[in-house]
Design an enzyme around this catalytic site. Structure first.
Site, mmCIF file in Angstrom:
data_model
loop_
_atom_site.group_PDB
_atom_site.id
_atom_site.type_symbol
_atom_site.label_atom_id
_atom_site.label_comp_id
_atom_site.label_asym_id
_atom_site.label_seq_id
_atom_site.Cartn_x
_atom_site.Cartn_y
_atom_site.Cartn_z
ATOM 1 N N GLU A 238 0.892 -1.160 0.000
ATOM 2 C CA GLU A 238 0.000 0.000 0.000
ATOM 3 C C GLU A 238 0.927 1.204 0.000
ATOM 4 O O GLU A 238 1.471 1.564 1.036
ATOM 5 C CB GLU A 238 -0.885 -0.065 1.262
ATOM 6 N N CYS A 272 -2.035 9.119 2.389
ATOM 7 C CA CYS A 272 -1.760 8.547 1.063
ATOM 8 C C CYS A 272 -2.903 8.865 0.106
ATOM 9 O O CYS A 272 -2.708 8.881 -1.103
ATOM 10 C CB CYS A 272 -1.510 7.052 1.149
HETATM 11 P P1 NDP Z 1 9.059 4.604 4.370
HETATM 12 O O1 NDP Z 1 8.438 3.992 3.204
HETATM 13 O O2 NDP Z 1 10.531 4.606 4.431
HETATM 14 O O3 NDP Z 1 8.537 3.908 5.731
HETATM 15 C C1 NDP Z 1 7.446 3.053 5.845
HETATM 16 C C2 NDP Z 1 7.767 1.924 6.811
HETATM 17 O O4 NDP Z 1 8.810 1.099 6.296
HETATM 18 C C3 NDP Z 1 8.280 2.410 8.165
HETATM 19 O O5 NDP Z 1 7.822 1.545 9.188
HETATM 20 C C4 NDP Z 1 9.775 2.270 8.003
HETATM 21 O O6 NDP Z 1 10.462 2.183 9.208
HETATM 22 C C5 NDP Z 1 9.851 0.967 7.262
HETATM 23 N N1 NDP Z 1 11.120 0.728 6.587
HETATM 24 C C6 NDP Z 1 12.108 1.610 6.261
HETATM 25 N N2 NDP Z 1 13.100 0.978 5.601
HETATM 26 C C7 NDP Z 1 12.744 -0.319 5.504
HETATM 27 C C8 NDP Z 1 13.334 -1.475 4.912
HETATM 28 N N3 NDP Z 1 14.504 -1.421 4.286
HETATM 29 N N4 NDP Z 1 12.701 -2.648 5.002
HETATM 30 C C9 NDP Z 1 11.500 -2.728 5.612
HETATM 31 N N5 NDP Z 1 10.877 -1.684 6.190
HETATM 32 C C10 NDP Z 1 11.489 -0.485 6.133
HETATM 33 O O7 NDP Z 1 8.466 6.047 4.521
HETATM 34 P P2 NDP Z 1 9.214 7.389 4.887
HETATM 35 O O8 NDP Z 1 9.010 7.639 6.299
HETATM 36 O O9 NDP Z 1 10.609 7.388 4.411
HETATM 37 O O10 NDP Z 1 8.378 8.444 4.029
HETATM 38 C C11 NDP Z 1 8.823 8.838 2.744
HETATM 39 C C12 NDP Z 1 7.658 9.119 1.831
HETATM 40 O O11 NDP Z 1 6.843 7.956 1.719
HETATM 41 C C13 NDP Z 1 6.715 10.195 2.310
HETATM 42 O O12 NDP Z 1 7.158 11.438 1.929
HETATM 43 C C14 NDP Z 1 5.451 9.827 1.597
HETATM 44 O O13 NDP Z 1 5.496 10.358 0.316
HETATM 45 C C15 NDP Z 1 5.511 8.317 1.508
HETATM 46 N N6 NDP Z 1 4.698 7.664 2.537
HETATM 47 C C16 NDP Z 1 3.505 7.156 2.161
HETATM 48 C C17 NDP Z 1 2.687 6.579 3.096
HETATM 49 C C18 NDP Z 1 1.364 6.030 2.718
HETATM 50 O O14 NDP Z 1 0.450 6.028 3.541
HETATM 51 N N7 NDP Z 1 1.209 5.500 1.525
HETATM 52 C C19 NDP Z 1 3.051 6.492 4.504
HETATM 53 C C20 NDP Z 1 4.377 6.992 4.797
HETATM 54 C C21 NDP Z 1 5.133 7.561 3.828
HETATM 55 P P3 NDP Z 1 11.124 3.511 9.835
HETATM 56 O O15 NDP Z 1 10.072 4.573 9.815
HETATM 57 O O16 NDP Z 1 11.426 3.057 11.197
HETATM 58 O O17 NDP Z 1 12.310 3.846 8.984
#
Ligand code: NDP
Length: 506
Positions: A238, A272
């Site tokens: 998602e 999102c």
């Molecule tokens: P990420 O995609 O990096 O984070 C989402 C989840 O993945 C968090 O729990 C994160 O942990 C975890 N994660 C990070 N690296 C890994 C990995 N290598 N393997 C598995 N899990 C991992 O989101 P960001 O916080 O970097 O946000 C960046 C952009 O993503 C935002 O600007 C937005 O555009 C988008 N976004 C979209 C969302 C949605 O609802 N569709 C939600 C969040 C972000 P941790 O936070 O601990 O690094």
């Protein structure tokens, strides 16, 4: 909260509005993650053996316990994520709606289905749905309760155990929910939490979980899918969106403007399914823009009673600022807010006009309180521009009689007609996207079945004198088969399965 070992390192969680530390959690490494997943496997086996009614009863107890802690959960959401109290309470309520719905509809969604056996009419053909085992849920920081619950509740209802890795920005809410689960669910280890930053998520993606449900950015989604590929673990992604809103000439402009302002600015635009770009018919563009600007000027940013809270992370502020500066440099007109109005953790709601698809603000996920409005000459142009995106998550259309027809032309997983985001509030509608917005569905019956393995059973109810699945066939069989092929699939008489059976019997 579950801790298989006692990691010495800890991760702090901060209030983004004040930068105060509000708590800390352990950092789980691969060994702890694997141990927690192993415990979840045991829990999953026990849970899967319970009847659907027994599982529903436990999920009801879990839901009631969450509801009893609603204030505490909302307070944590407010402090850890930065969203205003009203939005935090709304998030708790929406999350509970999914726990209730998943529990209530599991029995019907998972009921075995008898299907036609086609030509093999002497068989009873059934499709049944079975839990996959352990589901790893990797959650985001923007809706740290509602979004992961869209996977957790449905995975549990389908008979699985869950290991949840929350974002490093919002771990405390997950720890609290796991505590409530441990107290209210009779089965231990059904919902466990692993905490830490990206590497903990990566360890979960590489672990022995049976399915991964990930919410976050497309870039991290790709990394999760690559890690999961090692064990061929199925994934549900998602990801982000760049949701378009179309306002046609005959739309109710007051309603469209109100919905646009809410859809783009709720949760400070960090959703999102936020309205991320707006296409407005030339004839009503100026009136629509005036109405949006008027409403935006009445909003309060910050404070406990603010409409918009703090942006959750400095990294997100940097992305929003970059998109705004890029738009201004390429000719966008700033009507409210703008890059210069960013201060500390707060971004003033920004309305932009004169935007186009050369700008990041129209093509990349901004995830901030920004409303870029583009004038269009026709509905066709609006649809073409709306579909001109690598994303395909939500969308919305405001129009008169043609609204539904316009909605059907949008390349998106979900569309709200004369409303925004409504599909997310209807628990029986599946939620998910296409393209860079990911694949797989949470919510609804599809969201329950997403966490099952499908089993097909063909049960012979009557033996036939001629058994095609045998090497002991009569010599004239090739000739009979040729005749059947012509009759069943060629230009000849279209035979029914019953006729075919009679032929076989003769
Ligand atoms: P990420 O995609 O990096 O984070 C989402 C989840 O993945 C968090 O729990 C994160 O942990 C975890 N994660 C990070 N690296 C890994 C990995 N290598 N393997 C598995 N899990 C991992 O989101 P960001 O916080 O970097 O946000 C960046 C952009 O993503 C935002 O600007 C937005 O555009 C988008 N976004 C979209 C969302 C949605 O609802 N569709 C939600 C969040 C972000 P941790 O936070 O601990 O690094």
């Amino acid at each position: 909260m579950a801790t298989a070992a006692s990691p010495s390192e800890r991760l702090s969680s901060y209030n983004p509005a004040t930068h105060e530390v509000i708590g800390s959690v352990p950092i789980h490494g691969p060994a702890e993650v694997d141990a927690i997943v192993a415990r979840a496997k045991v829990a999953a086996e026990r849970w899967a053996q319970l009847s659907l009614a027994a599982r529903r009863e436990e999920l009801t107890a879990f839901r009631k316990a969450l509801a009893a802690h609603a204030d505490e959960l909302a307070d944590l959401l407010h402090r850890e994520n930065g969203k205003p109290e009203i939005e935090a309470l709304t998030e708790v309520m929406m999350a509970l709606g999914h726990v209730q719905h998943a529990g209530a509809c599991a029995e019907a969604a998972l009921a075995p289905r008898r299907v036609s056996a086609g030509l093999l009419a002497n068989f009873r053909a059934t499709i049944s749905y079975h839990p996959v085992g352990v589901v790893g849920v990797i959650g985001p920081w923007n809706y740290p309760l509602f979004t992961p619950m869209g996977s957790i509740a449905y995975a549990l209802a389908a008979g699985n155990a869950v290991v949840w890795k929350p974002s490093e920005l919002t771990p405390l809410i997950a720890v609290k929910v796991a505590e409530i689960a441990a107290q209210s669910l009779a089965q231990p280890d059904l919902l466990q939490v692993v905490t830490g930053a990206g590497p903990t998520g990566a360890a979960l993606a590489r672990s022995a979980v049976d399915k991964i449900a990930f919410t976050g950015s497309a870039a991290t989604g790709r990394r999760v899918m690559t890690a999961a590929a090692e064990r061929l673990t199925p994934v549900l992604l998602e990801l982000g969106g760049k949701d378009p809103m179309i306002v046609a000439e005959d739309a109710d402009l007051g309603k469209a403007a109100e919905a646009c302002v809410y859809g783009a600015l709720t949760n400070a635009g960090q959703a999102c399914i936020s309205v991320e770009r707006v296409y407005v018919a030339d004839a009503v563009h100026d009136r629509f823009v005036d109405e949006v600007v008027k409403q935006v000027r009445n909003l309060k940013v910050g404070g406990d009673d603010g409409h918009l809270g703090a942006i959750t992370s400095d990294a997100q502020i940097a992305i929003i600022k970059d998109h705004l500066e890029d738009a201004v440099a390429k000719g966008a007109k700033v009507l409210t807010g703008g890059p210069a109005a960013i201060s500390g953790s707060y971004v003033q709601p920004t309305v932009l006009t004169d935007v186009d698809h050369r700008m990041k603000v129209m093509t990349e996920e901004t995830f901030g309180p920004v409303i870029p409005i583009k004038r269009v000459g026709s509905v066709d142009e609006a649809v073409q521009l709306a579909n001109e995106s690598k994303y395909g998550l939500g969308s919305s259309v405001f129009a008169g009689k043609a609204a539904r027809a316009i909605a059907d032309r949008l390349r998106a997983g979900m569309t709200s007609v004369n409303s925004v985001m409504a599909f997310a509030g209807i628990p029986s509608l599946p939620f998910g996207g296409i393209g860079d917005s990911g694949f797989g569905r949470i919510h609804g019956d599809e969201g329950i079945r997403e966490f099952t393995r499908i089993k097909s059973t063909a049960e012979q109810t009557m033996a036939l004198p001629l058994n095609l699945m045998s090497f002991r066939l009569p010599k004239e069989m090739p000739a009979r088969l040729r005749q059947m092929i012509r009759q069943l699939y060629g230009d000849g008489v279209v035979a029914k399965a019953g006729d075919w059976l009679r032929k076989l019997r003769s």
